[in-house]
Design an enzyme around this catalytic site. Structure first.
Site, PDB file in Angstrom:
ATOM      1  CG  HIS A 166      -2.145  -0.783   1.118  1.00  0.00           C
ATOM      2  ND1 HIS A 166      -2.144  -2.159   1.121  1.00  0.00           N
ATOM      3  CD2 HIS A 166      -3.446  -0.403   0.996  1.00  0.00           C
ATOM      4  CE1 HIS A 166      -3.393  -2.591   1.019  1.00  0.00           C
ATOM      5  NE2 HIS A 166      -4.207  -1.551   0.929  1.00  0.00           N
ATOM      6  NE  ARG A 199      -1.436  -0.784   4.632  1.00  0.00           N
ATOM      7  CZ  ARG A 199      -2.541  -1.531   4.537  1.00  0.00           C
ATOM      8  NH1 ARG A 199      -3.726  -0.970   4.607  1.00  0.00           N
ATOM      9  NH2 ARG A 199      -2.443  -2.843   4.374  1.00  0.00           N
ATOM     10  CG  HIS A 205       2.469  -2.658   6.508  1.00  0.00           C
ATOM     11  ND1 HIS A 205       3.227  -3.666   5.945  1.00  0.00           N
ATOM     12  CD2 HIS A 205       1.379  -2.526   5.714  1.00  0.00           C
ATOM     13  CE1 HIS A 205       2.622  -4.118   4.866  1.00  0.00           C
ATOM     14  NE2 HIS A 205       1.490  -3.449   4.708  1.00  0.00           N
ATOM     15  CG  ASP A 209       6.737  -3.845   7.379  1.00  0.00           C
ATOM     16  OD1 ASP A 209       7.825  -4.444   7.430  1.00  0.00           O
ATOM     17  OD2 ASP A 209       5.710  -4.233   7.971  1.00  0.00           O
TER      18      ASP A 209
END
Length: 252
Positions: A166, A199, A205, A209
Site C-alpha cells: 500500500h 498502515r 505494518h 515496512d
C-alpha cells in the site's frame, strides 16, 4: 498405450505451463494492469532486508506500533481506515484534494489510467520478491491484537508485511502526480507519506515496512520513466492536466 501415455504427459505439461503463466502477473499477462514485466521491475529482495526482532530498529517499530494504536480513535485514525481501501476508485480519490482536481475515470481519464495502471507495478512487482521470501509477520498477528479495519485481517495475515505494498503504491503515485502538478508537490507528497503512516496506525505494518516501501516506490518510478508505454501515458496525463488548469483559469 505408449502413445496415450505420451499424450497425457504432453497435456499435463501444457496445463502446468498455462497455470504457471497465469500466476505471473505483469504486463505480458495482464496488459491493462501493468506497464512493466516482472523482470523489468526493481527487485526488492536484492535491495532490502527487514530488521530482526532483536534489533534496535525493532524497538522503533514497536514504539511506532504503540503510537499508531493511540491514533485510531481520532480523525487521523478514521482517515487511516479509509486509506486501507486499495480499490482503484479509492486510490485515485486519496489524492484528489492534494492534487487540486478530482481524479476519476470520467473527469480525468488519462490521469486515472496512468495511476491505476502503475498501481500494481508499485504495489505488486516492486514488492513481490521480498514479501514472498521474508514473509514477515504483521504487527497485529505478532501481538495478536485487532486492527483499525478487522474485515481485512484474514486476508492480510496470509501474506508478508515487508515491504508495504500500500505504501509503495501511495508514495509512487504521489511522486508521479507531483511531476504532473509541481505547484502542489508539497501537498501531494505529504499525502503520499500519509498513506504509509496510515498502515502503521491500522496495525497492518511495521514502520520499517513503510521505510522500505518508500525506497521501492522511488525505484519503481525511476524504472517506469524508462518505459515507453508509461511515458506515452504520462504525456497524455500532463496534457490533460494542462487543459484542466487552463479551463480553471478561464473561469476566474
Amino acid at each position: 498405450m505408449q502413445k496415450m501415455l505420451v499424450k497425457s504427459i504432453m497435456l499435463y505439461s501444457l496445463l502446468c505451463a498455462q497455470a504457471f503463466a497465469v500466476e505471473i502477473k505483469d504486463v505480458t499477462t495482464h496488459p491493462n494492469d501493468y506497464f512493466l514485466t516482472e523482470n523489468q521491475a526493481p527487485d526488492s529482495l536484492q535491495l532490502l532486508s527487514p530488521p530482526s526482532f532483536t534489533s534496535v530498529e525493532f524497538l522503533r517499530d514497536k514504539a511506532m506500533y504503540d503510537w499508531g494504536k493511540s491514533m485510531r480513535h481520532t480523525e487521523r485514525g478514521r482517515q487511516a481506515y479509509i486509506d486501507a481501501d486499495s480499490s482503484k476508485e479509492n486510490v485515485t480519490q486519496q489524492f484528489s484534494t492534494s492534487f487540486g482536481f478530482d481524479i476519476s475515470a470520467i473527469k480525468t481519464p488519462e490521469i486515472y489510467k496512468l495511476i491505476t495502471t502503475m498501481k500494481e507495478d508499485a504495489g505488486d512487482l516492486a514488492t513481490r520478491s521480498a514479501k514472498n521470501y521474508y514473509n514477515r509477520i504483521r504487527p497485529f498477528s505478532f501481538f495478536n491484537e485487532p486492527t483499525c479495519r478487522p474485515e481485512d485481517e484474514k486476508t492480510l495475515s496470509t501474506n508478508g508485511s515487508y515491504p508495504s505494498g500500500h505504501t509503495t503504491i501511495g508514495f509512487a503515485i504521489s511522486l508521479v502526480l507531483a511531476e504532473i502538478n509541481p505547484q502542489r508537490q508539497n501537498e501531494i507528497l505529504k499525502r503520499g507519506l500519509e498513506v504509509g503512516e496510515s498502515r502503521v496506525i491500522c496495525g497492518y505494518h511495521w514502520q520499517s515496512d513503510i521505510d522500505a516501501a518508500r525506497v521501492m516506490a522511488a525505484s519503481v518510478v525511476a524504472q517506469l520513466h524508462a518505459n515507453a508505454q508509461f511515458n506515452q501515458q504520462l504525456a497524455k496525463a500532463k496534457m490533460e492536466f494542462n487543459r484542466l488548469k487552463t479551463n480553471q483559469q478561464n473561469k476566474k
